[in-house]
Structure formats: structure tokens, C-alpha cells
Write an enzyme that holds these catalytic residues in place. Structure first.
Site, PDB file in Angstrom:
ATOM      1  N   HIS A  75       0.707  -1.174   0.447  1.00 18.57           N
ATOM      2  CA  HIS A  75       0.388  -0.083   0.105  1.00 18.57           C
ATOM      3  C   HIS A  75       0.753   1.270   0.074  1.00 18.57           C
ATOM      4  O   HIS A  75       1.908   1.599   1.038  1.00 18.57           O
ATOM      5  CB  HIS A  75      -0.360   0.458   1.146  1.00 18.57           C
ATOM      6  N   TYR A 204      -8.704   4.378   8.345  1.00 14.49           N
ATOM      7  CA  TYR A 204      -9.756   4.688   9.532  1.00 14.49           C
ATOM      8  C   TYR A 204      -9.843   6.332   9.557  1.00 14.49           C
ATOM      9  O   TYR A 204     -10.214   6.888   9.347  1.00 14.49           O
ATOM     10  CB  TYR A 204      -8.302   5.918  10.375  1.00 14.49           C
ATOM     11  N   PRO A 295      -3.825  -0.323  19.412  1.00 12.70           N
ATOM     12  CA  PRO A 295      -3.497  -1.213  18.096  1.00 12.70           C
ATOM     13  C   PRO A 295      -3.403  -0.127  16.883  1.00 12.70           C
ATOM     14  O   PRO A 295      -3.242  -0.235  15.570  1.00 12.70           O
ATOM     15  CB  PRO A 295      -4.355  -2.210  17.856  1.00 12.70           C
ATOM     16  N   LYS A 299       1.426  -1.053  14.731  1.00 14.31           N
ATOM     17  CA  LYS A 299       2.900  -0.911  15.849  1.00 14.31           C
ATOM     18  C   LYS A 299       3.592  -1.904  16.718  1.00 14.31           C
ATOM     19  O   LYS A 299       4.621  -1.936  16.759  1.00 14.31           O
ATOM     20  CB  LYS A 299       3.272   1.037  15.780  1.00 14.31           C
ATOM     21  N   TYR A 387       4.186   6.480  10.169  1.00 13.00           N
ATOM     22  CA  TYR A 387       3.060   5.267   9.200  1.00 13.00           C
ATOM     23  C   TYR A 387       3.599   4.805   9.587  1.00 13.00           C
ATOM     24  O   TYR A 387       3.145   2.929   9.439  1.00 13.00           O
ATOM     25  CB  TYR A 387       1.644   6.041   8.720  1.00 13.00           C
TER      26      TYR A 387
HETATM   27  P1  FAD Z   1       3.448 -12.839  20.807  1.00 14.34           P
HETATM   28  O1  FAD Z   1       3.348 -12.705  19.702  1.00 14.34           O
HETATM   29  O2  FAD Z   1       3.144 -12.291  22.460  1.00 14.34           O
HETATM   30  O3  FAD Z   1       4.419 -14.058  21.200  1.00 14.34           O
HETATM   31  C1  FAD Z   1       4.785 -14.253  22.588  1.00 14.34           C
HETATM   32  C2  FAD Z   1       5.024 -16.055  22.669  1.00 14.34           C
HETATM   33  O4  FAD Z   1       5.546 -16.420  23.529  1.00 14.34           O
HETATM   34  C3  FAD Z   1       3.205 -16.355  22.596  1.00 14.34           C
HETATM   35  O5  FAD Z   1       3.956 -17.914  21.632  1.00 14.34           O
HETATM   36  C4  FAD Z   1       3.246 -16.715  24.204  1.00 14.34           C
HETATM   37  O6  FAD Z   1       2.819 -18.570  23.716  1.00 14.34           O
HETATM   38  C5  FAD Z   1       4.923 -16.876  23.948  1.00 14.34           C
HETATM   39  N1  FAD Z   1       5.496 -17.591  25.906  1.00 14.34           N
HETATM   40  C6  FAD Z   1       4.281 -16.892  27.469  1.00 14.34           C
HETATM   41  N2  FAD Z   1       4.174 -17.233  28.251  1.00 14.34           N
HETATM   42  C7  FAD Z   1       5.371 -17.897  27.985  1.00 14.34           C
HETATM   43  C8  FAD Z   1       5.689 -18.506  28.671  1.00 14.34           C
HETATM   44  N3  FAD Z   1       5.876 -18.510  29.873  1.00 14.34           N
HETATM   45  N4  FAD Z   1       6.639 -20.048  28.274  1.00 14.34           N
HETATM   46  C9  FAD Z   1       6.847 -20.294  26.878  1.00 14.34           C
HETATM   47  N5  FAD Z   1       6.549 -19.225  26.172  1.00 14.34           N
HETATM   48  C10 FAD Z   1       5.576 -18.369  26.952  1.00 14.34           C
HETATM   49  N6  FAD Z   1      -0.665  -5.345  17.135  1.00 14.34           N
HETATM   50  C11 FAD Z   1      -0.964  -4.775  15.863  1.00 14.34           C
HETATM   51  O7  FAD Z   1      -0.412  -3.701  15.125  1.00 14.34           O
HETATM   52  N7  FAD Z   1      -2.049  -4.419  15.301  1.00 14.34           N
HETATM   53  C12 FAD Z   1      -3.247  -5.103  16.010  1.00 14.34           C
HETATM   54  O8  FAD Z   1      -3.986  -5.579  15.231  1.00 14.34           O
HETATM   55  C13 FAD Z   1      -3.387  -6.804  16.187  1.00 14.34           C
HETATM   56  N8  FAD Z   1      -3.999  -7.237  16.677  1.00 14.34           N
HETATM   57  C14 FAD Z   1      -3.989  -7.042  17.895  1.00 14.34           C
HETATM   58  C15 FAD Z   1      -4.830  -8.683  18.828  1.00 14.34           C
HETATM   59  C16 FAD Z   1      -4.944  -9.435  20.041  1.00 14.34           C
HETATM   60  C17 FAD Z   1      -5.658 -10.029  20.493  1.00 14.34           C
HETATM   61  C18 FAD Z   1      -3.091  -8.860  20.970  1.00 14.34           C
HETATM   62  C19 FAD Z   1      -2.707 -10.145  21.785  1.00 14.34           C
HETATM   63  C20 FAD Z   1      -2.209  -8.515  19.860  1.00 14.34           C
HETATM   64  C21 FAD Z   1      -2.230  -7.517  18.569  1.00 14.34           C
HETATM   65  N9  FAD Z   1      -1.471  -6.625  18.480  1.00 14.34           N
HETATM   66  C22 FAD Z   1      -1.647  -6.055  17.349  1.00 14.34           C
HETATM   67  C23 FAD Z   1      -0.007  -6.892  18.972  1.00 14.34           C
HETATM   68  C24 FAD Z   1       1.234  -7.565  17.995  1.00 14.34           C
HETATM   69  O9  FAD Z   1       0.027  -8.716  17.773  1.00 14.34           O
HETATM   70  C25 FAD Z   1       1.825  -7.729  18.959  1.00 14.34           C
HETATM   71  O10 FAD Z   1       2.451  -6.620  18.976  1.00 14.34           O
HETATM   72  C26 FAD Z   1       2.643  -9.103  18.302  1.00 14.34           C
HETATM   73  O11 FAD Z   1       2.524 -10.196  18.322  1.00 14.34           O
HETATM   74  C27 FAD Z   1       3.974  -8.731  19.114  1.00 14.34           C
HETATM   75  O12 FAD Z   1       4.724  -9.945  19.578  1.00 14.34           O
HETATM   76  P2  FAD Z   1       6.118 -10.722  20.406  1.00 14.34           P
HETATM   77  O13 FAD Z   1       6.312 -12.213  19.680  1.00 14.34           O
HETATM   78  O14 FAD Z   1       6.532  -9.696  20.887  1.00 14.34           O
HETATM   79  O15 FAD Z   1       4.744 -11.366  21.147  1.00 14.34           O
HETATM   80  C1  DHB Z   2      -4.583  -3.639  10.997  1.00  9.34           C
HETATM   81  C2  DHB Z   2      -4.649  -3.385  12.336  1.00  9.34           C
HETATM   82  C3  DHB Z   2      -4.371  -2.500  13.077  1.00  9.34           C
HETATM   83  O1  DHB Z   2      -3.852  -2.011  13.858  1.00  9.34           O
HETATM   84  C4  DHB Z   2      -3.891  -1.818  12.255  1.00  9.34           C
HETATM   85  O2  DHB Z   2      -3.921  -0.272  12.709  1.00  9.34           O
HETATM   86  C5  DHB Z   2      -3.823  -1.720  11.006  1.00  9.34           C
HETATM   87  C6  DHB Z   2      -4.489  -2.655  10.048  1.00  9.34           C
HETATM   88  C7  DHB Z   2      -4.920  -5.130  10.883  1.00  9.34           C
HETATM   89  O3  DHB Z   2      -5.374  -6.004  11.074  1.00  9.34           O
HETATM   90  O4  DHB Z   2      -4.656  -5.308   9.170  1.00  9.34           O
END
Ligand code: FAD
Ligand code: DHB
Length: 397
Positions: A75, A204, A295, A299, A387
Site C-alpha cells: 500500500h 481509519y 493497535p 505498530k 505510519y
Molecule cells: P507474542 O506474539 O505475544 O508472542 C509471545 C509468545 O510467547 C506467545 O506465542 C506465547 O504463547 C509465548 N509465551 C508466553 N509465556 C510463555 C511461557 N511462560 N513459556 C513459553 N512461551 C511463552 N498489533 C497490531 O499492530 N495490529 C493489530 O491488529 C493487533 N491485534 C492484536 C490482537 C490481539 C488479540 C493481541 C493479543 C495483539 C494484537 N496486536 C496487534 C499486537 C501484536 O500482535 C503484538 O505486538 C505482537 O504479537 C508482538 O509479538 P511478540 O513476539 O513480542 O509477542
Molecule cells: C490492521 C490492524 C491495525 O491495528 C491497524 O492499525 C491496521 C491494520 C490489520 O489487522 O490489518
């Protein structure tokens, strides 16, 4: 008792843990990963979908972008809408050619996990890290449980990539950091629907009924969100009610929202969380383990992967030149970008969510911002460069 030895012990197989493992391998550094959930669960979790330019560049550098290049959708801009008036922000023109790519977080995780396992990488699913000890010595240990059996992962460094509910942050000595928390008085109800997107780029929208976002995953799958109250339940949101609210909130003259079968619904709370130290001795934190952004602006995943870049630089310097300088600067190197993203996510959240009565002082300020961005190239540029994500060089001192 299971006993594993490696150089970097990683907790968590989300985006941060998997990028870290693959990147370290590229530099010849050993790693082993422990993940609480099953592979199916991790790869099925619907979360972020917005991939910043930096993240895309990192996946390319790792040689792990083949499927994203084929299936991801680039995009070159975004639509911002306020009271049914829509403005376009052209990224490339305003940022010297930087763009974003729409590609699901779980697809990235899948690609990284496949690559890691295909070359014999060590990854234990359904294994819970229970305790991190000795991180103030040269040989820290992660205690874990797998199939009822206890184990120890002995390593040089522990990388806690274990998300918001993990043990990494809880293990940091309480006195070593300050934390900051904001809970927003609203949440997002997100849906995935099998319907062609009604837009070529994300929208948005502020509307007097509340925020809405139109995103997508492919030519046949749309991802949309609506602002709901914090105590809402998905049970109160029938498919008809969701489509009707989305149509109203995203509306602009001459545009129509296509509806289709909803295949997934979920509510995400909105919070900002920060700690100001990402390291204690040989324990380092990355991603959601250390920070949560609301969200709006997409980011979360990108920040998690940006932390990992600094972590990899620090480990490579340590193993190749025996230097601890980048380990010492890890927190500050990562924090500059994290605070920038906290500010931008907070700004986008406050600009587009209904916080107070339509017509109130808060509303008037939101509208004043929107009216300004309509006429100011400088304001549009500020939004565009945040962004798509600022380059790493921007944060050097
Ligand atoms: P995570 O993806 O959370 O990975 C951490 C991993 O550690 C998990 O797989 C977990 O199972 C594992 N873990 C935890 N505790 C333990 C333990 N004790 N032992 C072993 N393993 C463990 N961000 C956006 O930008 N846009 C979005 O739309 C968006 N939607 C989201 C929706 C939800 C429901 C959630 C929860 C988050 C969302 N986010 C979104 C945020 C984004 O997904 C996260 O910032 C991203 O997943 C961060 O990655 P990470 O690897 O730091 O953590
Ligand atoms: C999506 C999620 C977001 O939080 C955002 O700002 C833009 C896109 C998505 O899930 O595609």
C-alpha cells in the site's frame, strides 16, 4: 529431567522470538526456543496485518520474504476519514518511497517457523518456561515443563520474547525499572470476513458512533474493526449490527461497503504499557514482553521486530568481537523508537476514537487536527513517516 544447552535461550515463538532465532542463525549463533502453545495455536492466532518498511527489509535480508512478496499487498497510502469526509495520505510521495505491506502476522510467524525447523532449529512447542535464574551470572538458566517433565535450558543469554503475559518482565528485578500504564476507555471488536475489500487502501474513520477501521488480508478477505465499550461482549454484536455500524462509520458520499460472511470475531482491549529498562544482566526483553501500544496505527508487531534488530546487533558484537557495548546500550537504542511509537499510537487513537460527546471540546480538538491535516503537507508528512515507520538511522542519538 531434560537438559538443553545453547548460546541464546529464547522464550516465545511469536514474531520477535522467531525473527531473533533465524537472524542469529544467519550469524552462526546457536539458539533454542521454548513456546507455551501448540504450533497450530500460534499459527492460527489472528492478530496484526500491517508490515512496516523496516520489517519488510529485515525479512528480505533474512531471505524469508518469498511468500510475503507473492501474497502480501503493498500500500502506497492510507485514507483518513472524519465525519464522513475522507483524505488520502500518499506515503511514497511524502516519505521518499517508503510503503507498508498487508500480510498477516500469523503468516510471517509460519514462514519463520518453517524456515527455522527445516534447517533443524530447536523449538519446543507446548512447553512452559516457569523460571529464569542466574541471569546475573555468565550462565543463566530457563526452567521449563514439557509433557509433565521438568527441564533446564542453559545458555549465555536469555531473550524473553514471551509477550505481555510472559515471565520475562515479571523476572526483571522490581527496582530496575519504572513502568507506565494507560488503559483506554474503549476496545476494538475485530472481524475477518470472506468478502472482497471495499477499498484499495486502509481507512481509519472517526464517526459520532465511534471509530472504525477497514483493513484487508487479500482480494477476497476483509479485516474490519469497530470501537466498542470495554465491557462489551461479542454476543451483543450480531453480524447485521456489525455491518450496519461499519457502513455508517466508514461512510463517505458515493462509497458503499460490501458485506459478506463473518468468519471470526474478537474483542481486543486498548492499552499503552511501558517499562524503561529492557535488560537485567543477561536477561533481555523484546516486543510485547516489554511494551504494548494501542493497535491504532499497527505498530505492535513492527516494534517487536525492531527491538530484535538491536538485540541481534548486541549479540553479534558480543560473539564476534567480545564487546558488551551494544548490550549496554540495548535499552536506550530500543527505547527511542518505542517511545516514538507510543506517541504515534496514542495520537492516532485519540484522533479517531470517540472519547467524549460529539461536539464537545475534545471533539473540537480532534476536528481541528483533521482540518489542519487536510491543508498541511507538513502534517500529512508527519503522519506518513510515522505510519510507514522511521528508518533505524533516524534514532541514532
Ligand atoms: P507474542 O506474539 O505475544 O508472542 C509471545 C509468545 O510467547 C506467545 O506465542 C506465547 O504463547 C509465548 N509465551 C508466553 N509465556 C510463555 C511461557 N511462560 N513459556 C513459553 N512461551 C511463552 N498489533 C497490531 O499492530 N495490529 C493489530 O491488529 C493487533 N491485534 C492484536 C490482537 C490481539 C488479540 C493481541 C493479543 C495483539 C494484537 N496486536 C496487534 C499486537 C501484536 O500482535 C503484538 O505486538 C505482537 O504479537 C508482538 O509479538 P511478540 O513476539 O513480542 O509477542
Ligand atoms: C490492521 C490492524 C491495525 O491495528 C491497524 O492499525 C491496521 C491494520 C490489520 O489487522 O490489518
Amino acid at each position: 529431567m531434560i537438559h538443553i544447552k545453547t548460546q541464546v535461550g529464547i522464550i516465545g515463538a511469536g514474531p520477535s522470538g522467531m525473527v531473533l532465532a533465524n537472524w542469529l542463525r544467519k550469524h552462526g549463533i546457536d539458539a533454542a526456543i521454548i513456546e507455551l502453545r501448540s504450533r497450530e495455536y500460534v499459527e492460527g492466532r489472528v492478530r496484526a496485518g500491517l508490515v512496516e518498511q523496516n520489517t519488510k527489509d529485515i525479512l528480505k535480508e533474512l531471505g524469508l520474504d518469498a511468500r510475503m512478496k507473492k501474497e502480501g499487498i503493498v500500500h502506497d497510502g492510507v485514507y483518513l476519514s472524519f465525519d464522513e469526509e475522507r483524505v488520502h495520505i500518499p506515503f511514497g510521495e511524502l516519505t521518499g518511497g517508503r510503503t507498508i505491506t498487508i500480510y498477516g502476522q500469523q503468516e510471517i510467524t509460519k514462514d519463520l517457523t518453517d524456515a527455522w525447523l527445516q534447517e533443524g532449529g530447536e523449538l519446543h512447542f507446548e512447553t512452559r518456561a516457569t523460571k529464569i535464574v542466574d541471569f546475573d551470572t555468565k550462565r543463566p538458566k530457563i526452567h521449563f515443563e514439557k509433557d509433565g517433565e521438568e527441564g533446564i535450558l542453559e545458555c549465555d543469554f536469555v531473550a524473553a520474547c514471551d509477550g505481555f503475559h510472559g515471565i520475562g518482565r515479571k523476572t526483571l528485578p522490581k527496582k530496575s525499572f519504572q513502568s507506565y500504564d494507560i488503559t483506554y476507555p474503549f476496545s476494538w471488536l475485530g472481524i475477518l470476513a470472506n468478502v472482497e475489500p471495499s477499498t484499495d487502501e486502509l481507512i481509519y474513520a472517526y464517526h459520532e458512533n465511534g471509530f472504525a477501521l477497514h483493513s484487508l488480508r487479500s482480494e477476497t478477505v476483509s479485516r474490519l474493526y469497530v470501537q466498542v465499550d470495554n465491557d462489551e461482549s461479542v454476543d451483543n454484536w450480531s453480524d447485521d449490527r456489525i455491518w450496519s455500524e461499519l457502513s455508517k462509520r466508514l461512510a463517505t458520499p458515493g462509497w458503499e461497503l460490501k458485506e459478506g460472511p463473518i468468519v471470526e470475531k474478537g474483542i481486543t482491549p486498548m492499552r499503552s504499557h511501558m517499562i524503561d529498562s529492557l535488560r537485567s544482566g543477561r536477561l533481555l526483553l523484546a516486543g510485547d514482553a516489554a511494551h504494548i501500544v494501542p493497535p491504532t496505527g499497527g505498530k505492535g508487531m513492527n516494534l517487536a521486530i525492531a527491538d530484535v534488530k538491536h538485540m541481534v546487533d548486541a549479540f553479534v558484537a558480543y560473539y564476534k568481537t567480545n564487546s558488551e557495548t551494544l548490550l549496554d546500550t540495548y535499552t536506550n537504542d530500543a527505547l527511542r523508537r518505542i517511545w516514538r511509537a507510543q506517541d504515534f499510537s496514542n495520537f492516532m487513537t485519540k484522533l479517531f476514537h470517540k472519547q467524549d460527546a460529539h461536539g464537545s471540546f475534545t471533539y473540537r480538538l480532534q476536528k481541528a487536527k483533521f482540518d489542519y491535516l487536510k491543508v498541511s503537507r507538513a502534517y500529512k508528512t508527519t503522519i506518513a513517516e510515522n505510519y510507514v515507520g522511521l528508518p533505524f538511522e533516524s534514532f541514532k542519538n
